[in-house]
Every structure is written in C-alpha cells, then in structure tokens.
Design an enzyme around this catalytic site. Structure first.
Site, PDB file in Angstrom:
ATOM      1  N   TYR A  18      44.722  30.122  59.434  1.00 21.15           N
ATOM      2  CA  TYR A  18      44.203  30.964  58.343  1.00 21.15           C
ATOM      3  C   TYR A  18      42.732  30.672  58.085  1.00 21.15           C
ATOM      4  O   TYR A  18      41.882  31.569  58.132  1.00 21.15           O
ATOM      5  CB  TYR A  18      45.039  30.738  57.076  1.00 21.15           C
ATOM      6  CG  TYR A  18      44.386  31.244  55.807  1.00 21.15           C
ATOM      7  CD1 TYR A  18      44.086  32.592  55.650  1.00 21.15           C
ATOM      8  CD2 TYR A  18      44.081  30.380  54.754  1.00 21.15           C
ATOM      9  CE1 TYR A  18      43.492  33.064  54.487  1.00 21.15           C
ATOM     10  CE2 TYR A  18      43.490  30.840  53.600  1.00 21.15           C
ATOM     11  CZ  TYR A  18      43.192  32.180  53.461  1.00 21.15           C
ATOM     12  OH  TYR A  18      42.598  32.646  52.314  1.00 21.15           O
ATOM     13  N   LYS A  22      39.509  33.095  59.142  1.00 21.08           N
ATOM     14  CA  LYS A  22      38.656  33.570  58.042  1.00 21.08           C
ATOM     15  C   LYS A  22      37.211  33.128  58.266  1.00 21.08           C
ATOM     16  O   LYS A  22      36.264  33.872  57.983  1.00 21.08           O
ATOM     17  CB  LYS A  22      39.167  33.057  56.701  1.00 21.08           C
ATOM     18  CG  LYS A  22      40.462  33.684  56.238  1.00 21.08           C
ATOM     19  CD  LYS A  22      40.300  35.157  55.866  1.00 21.08           C
ATOM     20  CE  LYS A  22      39.680  35.328  54.497  1.00 21.08           C
ATOM     21  NZ  LYS A  22      39.646  36.762  54.083  1.00 21.08           N
TER      22      LYS A  22
END
Length: 419
Positions: A241, A245
């Site tokens: 994640y 990002k």
C-alpha cells in the site's frame, strides 16, 4: 473577509469531481461540503458501477444513506433528497482506465465543467495484489492527471496520499515531494515502468505454467501478493500500500499542468473528533482491529510502535478543504501537507494498554519510529485565525485541541466497539 468566509467563498458555485466517493474519508468530505456550503454548484462522484443508474444507487445507499449524513438530513428535512439530487451526480467510472472509464461525450462535458478534482480513490489493503495496487494507487494517478489536463477551467488537483509513504531514510518525514526513482533503501533505484513490466511478466509466466489447473486464479492471487510484499521490502517500504502510493506521488510530481497541485498525506485516520458529530467511523480500520480483538480477549497482545500517530477523520477533511481553498488560484504551485498529530504523541502505548488491557511489543513496521514534519499544516492552521476572533473552528484541524485520553476512552474506542 475572514479566513472561514474565504474558504466558503471558494466552494460557492464550484463544480468538483471526487474519485473514491464511497470511501470513509470521501463520505466525510462530501457531507462537509454540502453542509457548510449548500451553494456549491455540483459534486460529481465517481464510483465503480456498470452504468450511471447503478452508480446512483451506490451513492444513495453507500454514501448519503449513511449515518454520517444524519445532521444534513435533519437540516433539510423533507427536501433532503431533492437537495442531494440537485447538488450531486453519480458517475460510473474507474481510475484504472483512460478518461476514468467515462464515455467520450460524458468526458467532454466534464472537461468544460470541472473546477476542482479531488483524487481520493485508492486500495488501502496492506497486502493487496501487486498488479491491483499498481493499477489503482500508482497508475491511477496518471489517469487522473491526464484527465485534469484536459479540463479547460480546472484550477486545482488535490491528491489524497498517505503520511507513511515516506521520503528517504530520515527519521523525520518531510512535507516535500518524493523524487522519481528514490528508494528508501540506499543504493537502490526504483524504476516504476520496470515494476509494471515485472508484474506483467510474472503473470504471463503463471498463466503459461498453470494453464488447465483449476486453482490457477488463486495461485495467481497469492503470487501477486507475495510479489508486492517482496518488492516493497526490497525498496524499503513496509507494505504494498505505502509502496504503490509513494510511486503514485512520484508520477504525479512529473505531470504538472496549468493548475495547482496539492498533496495531502494523513497519518492513521481515526473516528471523527467532533464533526458532524463525535465518534463516526465506518468498519474496523487499521489499529482498530487490534483494539477490538483485545477487547474481545481474542488477542492477548498486539504489536505496535512506541507512538502511533493518528488523526481524526474530520480533521483530515477540514485540512483538505482549507488547503484546497488556499491554493485554488495558485497556478502551477505544488503544496504538500502532512495531516498528522506530529509532536502531540496522541496514542502512547500505555494509553492503549489501559484501554484494551493488552500489552504492546515494538514493531518498526508500524511507525518505523519515524515522526512527521507538519510545518506546512501548522502554517495552514495559523492562516485560519482561530483564537483571534475568527470562526476557524468550523474547519478545525488543530491536533492540540484534542485531549487524546478523553477522545480515546470516551469517543474512539466506543465507536470502534459499536461498529
């Protein structure tokens, strides 16, 4: 004109496109805008659905039908649904596609209408498939920026990222852009295009080797999750994640247009502090899984860092709106805000111990013992003039106004256990 009035004026008569509209933070954002500035022209809400009718049903049930809209619902009474219909439009689309998956005619219409884009769509699963996380968190930002460049009247693109994306090996995470190719581990250079090629190559190999096997899809899923974890760790990020990002931010920084770019990086988001009411949360989120499990005596201990940096969801939304208004006319400006409790040290382990009757173990993969610079955010809060006779607390994002012990015991933990 005071600062609050300036923010409200910026929202008046604006047309705003919001992606990730069914997410926790986006619901708070949509509710806040509609409540404080009913004269906003229109909010276009992009959601994944087969068509616009299905998208509208998702918005009605998964967004405005939620408890968080009860204050607004009471305010408008019998006119609530007509107000929502007048001010919002659901769009069936997906940021993994060019033009966000919209038809040509629909996209052309939006190119002429949109004033602001708020990019909130993301997959927040820490162990997501690498191909899925790349498509949404990394290359989804490219599609959003490409879309933004075609909007004739766009003044601002605001991207919601995450504070733990990190920038370098410093213990202090600065409010600065991530440099293209900069890995968190020294001596390693990140090539985003090569990561996509690697992912596709692994998938092709799996298809060739596993053809005819009933469980091939499950094997591909496991392989993609393992690949994401390995690549994140190789370059220094704790999970797929934060890794994807970070890559999304890198790409976004290279695609500037004739509009302001604002990146908001919240730390761990918790239940609302006060707006529209205290303690609204949706589902069990991040550290809340541990709180709930220890409360139910399913977990005798949980692993955490010495300090868990968190910020209530309504403060993230308020900071987002104020940042948006502040930079609305700043053509080609890039601003970054770490929306965080920073040096407030909101959730020390001993407080969590008292609240859950659990004990904590140190794990560098939760906070990595890093802290967040919030200089820009504090300056932004100072511009609101709160405490000097202004009504800045309509958009409160000052973490020093929180009594963290009372908030945890009286608001957040009851909200977690209720959900």
């Amino acid at each position: 004109m005071d600062a609050t009035a300036k923010v409200l004026r910026c929202l008046r008569d604006r047309t705003i496109l919001i992606t990730g509209s069914t997410g926790f933070l986006a619901k708070l954002l949509v509710e806040k805008i509609l409540r404080v500035q009913p004269d906003v022209k229109r909010l276009y809400l992009l959601v994944r659905a087969p068509d616009d009718a299905a998208a509208e049903q998702r918005v009605l049930h998964e967004v405005v039908g939620k408890e968080v809209f009860d204050v607004l619902r009471e305010k408008h009474g019998a006119d609530f649904h007509s107000f929502i219909k007048e001010k919002t439009t659901a769009l069936a689309g997906d940021i993994i596609h060019q033009n966000l998956g919209l038809g040509n005619a629909q996209a052309k219409q939006l190119f002429e209408e949109i004033d602001i884009i708020i990019s909130g769509a993301a997959t927040t699963t820490f162990n997501e498939r690498y191909d899925v996380a790349l498509a949404i968190n990394t290359f989804g930002t490219v599609h959003i920026c490409q879309f933004a460049k075609q909007c004739a009247h766009l003044k601002l693109l605001l991207h919601i990222s995450t504070g733990v994306a990190g920038n370098g090996e410093d213990r202090l995470i600065l409010e600065k852009p991530l440099q293209m190719g900069q890995a968190l581990k020294k001596g390693r250079c990140l090539d985003i295009g090569a990561e996509l090629e690697l992912t596709n190559k692994v998938k092709e190999t799996l298809i060739t080797e596993r053809s005819g096997i009933v469980s091939s899809q499950q094997l591909e899923k496991v392989a993609m999750k393992e690949l994401g974890f390995k690549r994140a760790k190789y370059f220094g990020w704790p999970n797929v994640y934060t890794f994807t990002k970070a890559m999304g931010e890198m790409l976004l920084g290279t695609m500037t247009g004739d509009f302001a770019l604002v990146i908001v990086r919240p730390s761990i988001i918790t239940s609302t502090f006060q707006d529209p009411f205290p303690g609204w949360i949706e589902g069990i989120r991040t550290i809340d899984v541990l709180i709930a499990a220890t409360y139910e005596q399913k977990l005798p201990c949980f692993i955490t860092g010495r300090i868990i940096d968190s910020i209530p969801g309504d403060m993230v939304v308020n900071a987002t709106i104020v940042a948006m208004a502040t930079h609305y006319d700043d053509v080609r400006t890039q601003a970054i805000y770490n929306v965080t409790s920073a040096l407030q040290n909101p959730l020390p382990c001993n407080v969590l111990d008292e609240s859950t009757h659990a004990y904590c173990l140190i794990n560098p993969h939760v906070t990595d013992h890093k802290s967040f610079d919030d200089t820009n955010m504090r300056k932004l809060w100072g511009s609101m003039g709160a405490g000097r006779g202004d009504d800045g607390y309509i958009f409160n994002f000052d973490p020093s106004s929180i009594n963290w012990r009372l908030y945890l015991f009286n608001t957040h933990i009851p909200a977690v256990l209720k959900s």
